[in-house]
Enzyme design. Structure first.
Site: not given
Lengths: 280, 414
Positions: B129, B396, B107
């Site tokens: 969000e 990830s 991220k």
């Protein structure tokens, strides 16, 4: 002449603006919302906005979100909303009805079929919150062929240059979102509205209605006198919600209380001199 | 010899799958777009201009490279998973180690790019969000780094199942707002973040965490995440002297997958596989597999595959992984699925839990439950592939945040 154009023309002749109340279809059930829709013109509604409930109303505040949830829980579907308007049209041929909602249920229904069916049901215009002119090609042609107006929202953030572009895609009337925000939260001052209107008038000959944040009869009268109409939504839905019982069902108070509020709003809008301004 | 040039692009470029979206933000002429309220349109257009200007400015890329190297910790390694490969007995499995980034997931790649852009645009308040909380933590982190105000919207259900991340965000100085509407998951958090943005247009930047939302977000987030695929390409070249044969990544909104897929789109020999969260099973009615079980529609600013009913009302998604628990997917994935360039498959909650343990046991890497979906599918196909097949699975995120959820499902009380 369309119902919308005819209504604004006759109001202009009377020298006053329109009161445009909002109701959410199927809130809290089909029978109550249909009865409310039928009673609105006699209570003073000049045009009526009917909300099409959507699961994810991302431009709406808590009050309209809750109304949409109640509507969906009561079984609202797009065919159901159209049937409700058709039922209303059996009794009322003059009061324009505008459907307001989000794009996805319309896309799921199918653009051509939706426009045809909506016009057949007696719908006069559409406000699709999440459909800017950039994406509107999917519905503009079928709407025009069916004789439905596409009512455009413009906001304080809309620049002069963009205003011309947006309004080149508008018909019926222009809905001025008087605040930056979601429905039913802030209220624009009279000063802000007076500043905003000349900019809109310079860009369009269409009637202009003001919405978002109009709560009191005074505010409605101010908006309807500065512009050509005032849209009142959240405060009516809040009143309706107050009258529901613990299970969220309508009570004997539901219709009378909402209609009384519409009558108060209508009286203020119709008064010769707008009541003392409380928002400046 | 130069390519013939038409409309400013060469024939080679025109044949590329990497030049989307078009100027309306559409992928393949239909997916994506800008479906937002008029109040937001000027902001979305301004963002597009600002992003294009930043992209063309070498000093922006230089600044981003600096932070990616010295703060995020890039490049992330490409790890040969020897024991997992031996245990599965087929394709050679490599892991792209995005879980080693600062804050523990991919991220931060995107968040770092967008926070630098927000600063260029003079914004002082960030809203975002979050589902699993990985994007929220990454956003709160860069807001702490640059001293910016940060508000994170998170579904109330997710606040509960991802409490360590909620605490992290609050430590980092963010305000975490639990969203109780709907099922209290990522979809509802997204609605609320959009409402905040529309109400605070003057000073607020909406920092979207995945390759979805109105144009330019899907393309911009993809660009910032493409560093994953670019590094993978180079690292595989160094390790094996060629391209990988298969690339597998988990898909919620799809940003880690888009990031690792995009640099390979024109390399037709590379199979790209996106693994959606099948939840209790693709046909259980409790799934988050938008591409496999949804149909195209419009939500949260873009047209894409959505889980929805016949009337166009959006369904609640279900996945054990909060980060994949979303009824939509990035629009570029919808397009890649339609044209067949990428394959989209599902892994169930149970398969993800098994893969979570497999990876931990054989490689000493505790993966995020999101990434465990990709591992699950990789583990399913690896034994069926020849031993010289090079398979990359994108790890990830790391799984520390998920140990409570996993313990509960394994019947262990912590």
């Amino acid at each position: 002449m369309s119902r919308i154009a005819a209504r604004f023309k006759s109001l202009a002749a009377e020298g006053r603006g329109a009161l445009i109340p909002y109701l959410e279809a199927y809130d809290p059930d089909l029978e109550t919302s249909l009865a409310l829709l039928k009673a609105m013109p006699a209570a003073g509604a000049d045009l009526i906005e009917v909300g099409m409930p959507f699961s994810d109303p991302s431009a709406d505040g808590p009050v309209i979100q809750a109304a949409a949830r109640r509507g969906l829980k009561a079984g609202a579907t797009l065919p159901g909303v159209l049937a409700m308007v058709a039922e209303f049209r059996k009794e009322n041929a003059e009061t324009p009805v505008i459907l307001m909602g989000y794009l996805n249920p319309i896309e799921a229904y199918g653009y051509d079929r939706f426009c045809t069916d909506a016009a057949k049901a007696g719908v006069d215009g559409l406000i699709i919150v999440d459909l800017p002119p950039e994406e509107a090609d999917v519905i503009e042609k079928p709407a025009e062929e069916a004789g439905l107006d596409i009512i455009r929202l413009v906001a304080p953030t809309t620049s002069d240059e963009r205003l011309r572009y947006v309004l080149s895609h508008a018909s019926g009337f222009v809905y001025y979102v008087s605040i930056t925000g979601i429905t039913g939260t802030r209220t624009a001052s009279k000063h802000d509205l007076k500043e905003a209107l000349p900019r809109l008038r310079a860009a369009t000959d269409l009637p202009v209605a003001i919405g978002f944040g109009i709560r009191s009869p005074e505010q409605a009268a101010t908006a309807a006198s500065i512009a050509d109409g005032a849209v009142v939504a959240s405060v009516l839905l809040a009143t309706l919600a107050e009258t529901l019982d613990a299970d969220g069902k309508a009570t004997a108070e539901t219709l009378p209380r909402v209609l009384e509020q519409i009558r108060d709003l209508a009286a203020a809008v119709r008064a010769d001199v707008p009541a003392a301004d409380q928002t400046a | 010899m130069a390519d013939p040039v038409e409309h400013g692009i060469t024939a080679n470029q025109a044949n590329s799958l990497r030049h989307g979206p078009d100027e309306r933000g559409h992928f393949g002429g239909w997916y994506g777009g800008r479906f937002v309220a008029e109040t937001l349109m000027p902001l979305v257009l301004e963002l597009e201009q600002a992003y294009n200007a930043a992209k063309a400015d070498p000093s922006f890329q230089k600044e981003l490279d600096f932070y990616l190297r010295d703060y995020v910790g890039r490049p992330s390694p490409l790890w040969f998973a020897r024991r997992m490969t031996e245990e599965l007995g087929g394709a050679k499995i490599y892991m792209k180690r995005e879980e080693l980034n600062h804050t523990g997931s991919h991220k931060l790649n995107n968040v770092m790019g967008q926070i630098l852009l927000a600063r260029r645009m003079g914004r002082t308040r960030i809203v975002a969000e979050t589902g699993a909380g990985q994007h929220g933590v990454a956003t709160a982190t860069v807001c702490a780094l640059f001293g910016m105000k940060c508000v994170i919207y998170m579904g109330a259900t997710d606040v509960e199942r991802q409490s360590p991340n909620v605490f992290r965000m609050r430590l980092l100085g963010a305000e975490v707002v639990p969203v109780t509407a709907g099922a209290g998951t990522l979809k509802d958090a997204m609605n609320e973040a959009m409402r905040d943005w529309v109400a605070n247009v003057a000073d607020t930047y909406f920092l979207v965490g995945t390759v979805a939302g109105p144009h330019p977000y899907p393309a911009m987030v993809r660009d910032f995440q493409s560093v994953i695929g670019e590094e993978t390409k180079e690292q595989m070249q160094a390790a094996e002297g060629r391209l990988p044969d298969v690339v597998v990544a988990a898909i919620g909104g799809g940003s880690n997958a888009m990031g690792i897929f995009h640099p390979f789109l024109d390399d037709s020999s590379v199979r790209l596989i996106g693994v959606e969260a099948a939840g209790c099973g693709l046909d259980s009615g409790k799934t988050a597999a938008s591409i496999e079980r949804g149909r195209p529609g419009v939500l949260h600013g873009n047209r894409t595959y959505l889980l929805q009913n016949a009337d166009g009302q959006i369904d609640e998604a279900h996945s054990i992984s909060a980060g994949l628990d979303y009824p939509g997917v990035g629009p570029e994935h919808s397009w890649l699925s339609d044209i067949g360039r990428a394959e989209y498959v599902g892994a169930t909650d149970t398969e993800a839990l098994d893969a979570f343990q497999l990876c931990t046991r054989t490689e000493g890497i505790i993966p995020a439950l999101e990434s465990a979906h990709a591992i699950a599918y990789a583990a399913k196909i690896a034994p069926t592939l020849p031993k010289d097949t090079l398979l990359v699975v994108n790890i990830s995120g790391r799984g520390d945040k998920d140990i409570f959820t996993v313990a509960e499902h394994l019947g262990v009380k912590l």
